[in-house]
Design a protein around this motif. Structure first.
Motif, PDB file in Angstrom:
ATOM      1  N   ASN A 121       0.842  -1.200   0.000  1.00 31.89           N
ATOM      2  CA  ASN A 121       0.000   0.000   0.000  1.00 31.89           C
ATOM      3  C   ASN A 121       0.875   1.247   0.000  1.00 31.89           C
ATOM      4  O   ASN A 121       2.089   1.161   0.022  1.00 31.89           O
ATOM      5  CB  ASN A 121      -0.975  -0.011   1.195  1.00 31.89           C
ATOM      6  N   GLY A 122       0.235   2.401  -0.016  1.00 33.78           N
ATOM      7  CA  GLY A 122       0.977   3.663  -0.106  1.00 33.78           C
ATOM      8  C   GLY A 122       1.321   4.290   1.218  1.00 33.78           C
ATOM      9  O   GLY A 122       1.901   5.372   1.271  1.00 33.78           O
TER      10      GLY A 122
ATOM     11  N   SER B 259      10.034  12.333  -2.992  1.00 33.30           N
ATOM     12  CA  SER B 259      10.205  12.782  -4.377  1.00 33.30           C
ATOM     13  C   SER B 259       8.905  12.560  -5.141  1.00 33.30           C
ATOM     14  O   SER B 259       8.003  11.852  -4.676  1.00 33.30           O
ATOM     15  CB  SER B 259      11.329  11.980  -5.047  1.00 33.30           C
ATOM     16  N   ASP B 260       8.826  13.150  -6.312  1.00 39.27           N
ATOM     17  CA  ASP B 260       7.642  12.955  -7.151  1.00 39.27           C
ATOM     18  C   ASP B 260       7.446  11.482  -7.492  1.00 39.27           C
ATOM     19  O   ASP B 260       6.316  10.996  -7.538  1.00 39.27           O
ATOM     20  CB  ASP B 260       7.752  13.781  -8.437  1.00 39.27           C
ATOM     21  N   GLU B 261       8.552  10.771  -7.712  1.00 40.26           N
ATOM     22  CA  GLU B 261       8.462   9.348  -8.040  1.00 40.26           C
ATOM     23  C   GLU B 261       7.865   8.553  -6.880  1.00 40.26           C
ATOM     24  O   GLU B 261       7.046   7.654  -7.080  1.00 40.26           O
ATOM     25  CB  GLU B 261       9.845   8.782  -8.402  1.00 40.26           C
ATOM     26  N   ILE B 262       8.233   8.902  -5.668  1.00 47.05           N
ATOM     27  CA  ILE B 262       7.701   8.206  -4.492  1.00 47.05           C
ATOM     28  C   ILE B 262       6.221   8.539  -4.310  1.00 47.05           C
ATOM     29  O   ILE B 262       5.411   7.666  -3.994  1.00 47.05           O
ATOM     30  CB  ILE B 262       8.517   8.550  -3.230  1.00 47.05           C
ATOM     31  N   LYS B 263       5.859   9.781  -4.543  1.00 49.83           N
ATOM     32  CA  LYS B 263       4.451  10.177  -4.437  1.00 49.83           C
ATOM     33  C   LYS B 263       3.599   9.395  -5.434  1.00 49.83           C
ATOM     34  O   LYS B 263       2.532   8.885  -5.088  1.00 49.83           O
ATOM     35  CB  LYS B 263       4.290  11.677  -4.676  1.00 49.83           C
ATOM     36  N   ILE B 264       4.078   9.310  -6.671  1.00 54.97           N
ATOM     37  CA  ILE B 264       3.322   8.586  -7.698  1.00 54.97           C
ATOM     38  C   ILE B 264       3.227   7.107  -7.341  1.00 54.97           C
ATOM     39  O   ILE B 264       2.152   6.501  -7.457  1.00 54.97           O
ATOM     40  CB  ILE B 264       3.934   8.805  -9.094  1.00 54.97           C
ATOM     41  N   ALA B 265       4.317   6.529  -6.876  1.00 56.19           N
ATOM     42  CA  ALA B 265       4.285   5.116  -6.478  1.00 56.19           C
ATOM     43  C   ALA B 265       3.280   4.886  -5.350  1.00 56.19           C
ATOM     44  O   ALA B 265       2.546   3.898  -5.353  1.00 56.19           O
ATOM     45  CB  ALA B 265       5.680   4.657  -6.053  1.00 56.19           C
ATOM     46  N   ALA B 266       3.210   5.812  -4.419  1.00 55.48           N
ATOM     47  CA  ALA B 266       2.278   5.673  -3.290  1.00 55.48           C
ATOM     48  C   ALA B 266       0.835   5.723  -3.755  1.00 55.48           C
ATOM     49  O   ALA B 266       0.022   4.883  -3.368  1.00 55.48           O
ATOM     50  CB  ALA B 266       2.538   6.766  -2.253  1.00 55.48           C
TER      51      ALA B 266
END
Length: 90
Positions: free
Chosen positions: A3-4, A14-21
């Motif tokens: 899950n996120g 980072s933006d990448e972590i936000k999108i992954a979440a």
């Protein structure tokens, strides 16, 4: 990670972590200030009801949500004209 939720423990993700979440759990967008249009779309694709957690969703995010579940129109505070048109046409 299934899950996120881990995003809650990262100070400046980072933006990448936000999108992954939000791709894992769309409602995690609730914990992100001023989500980018790309982030909004990722959240709504993951969980269309995430539209209700976005303060000022983009027109594209609104359309994505109502295309997936028209009842989510009720969760959009100020629907874009194209969204109102889409709902009227259904």
């Amino acid at each position: 990670v299934k899950n996120g939720a881990p995003i809650l423990f990262i100070r400046n993700p980072s933006d990448e972590i936000k999108i992954a979440a939000v791709e894992k759990q769309g409602n995690m967008i609730l914990h992100i200030l001023n989500p980018s249009p790309e982030l909004q779309i990722a959240a709504v694709k993951s969980d269309p009801s995430a539209i209700g957690y976005i303060h000022n969703p983009t027109e594209e995010a609104q359309l994505e949500a109502v295309r997936r579940d028209i009842t989510l129109y009720n969760y959009i505070r100020y629907p874009a004209p194209s969204v109102r048109e889409f709902v009227r046409g259904k």
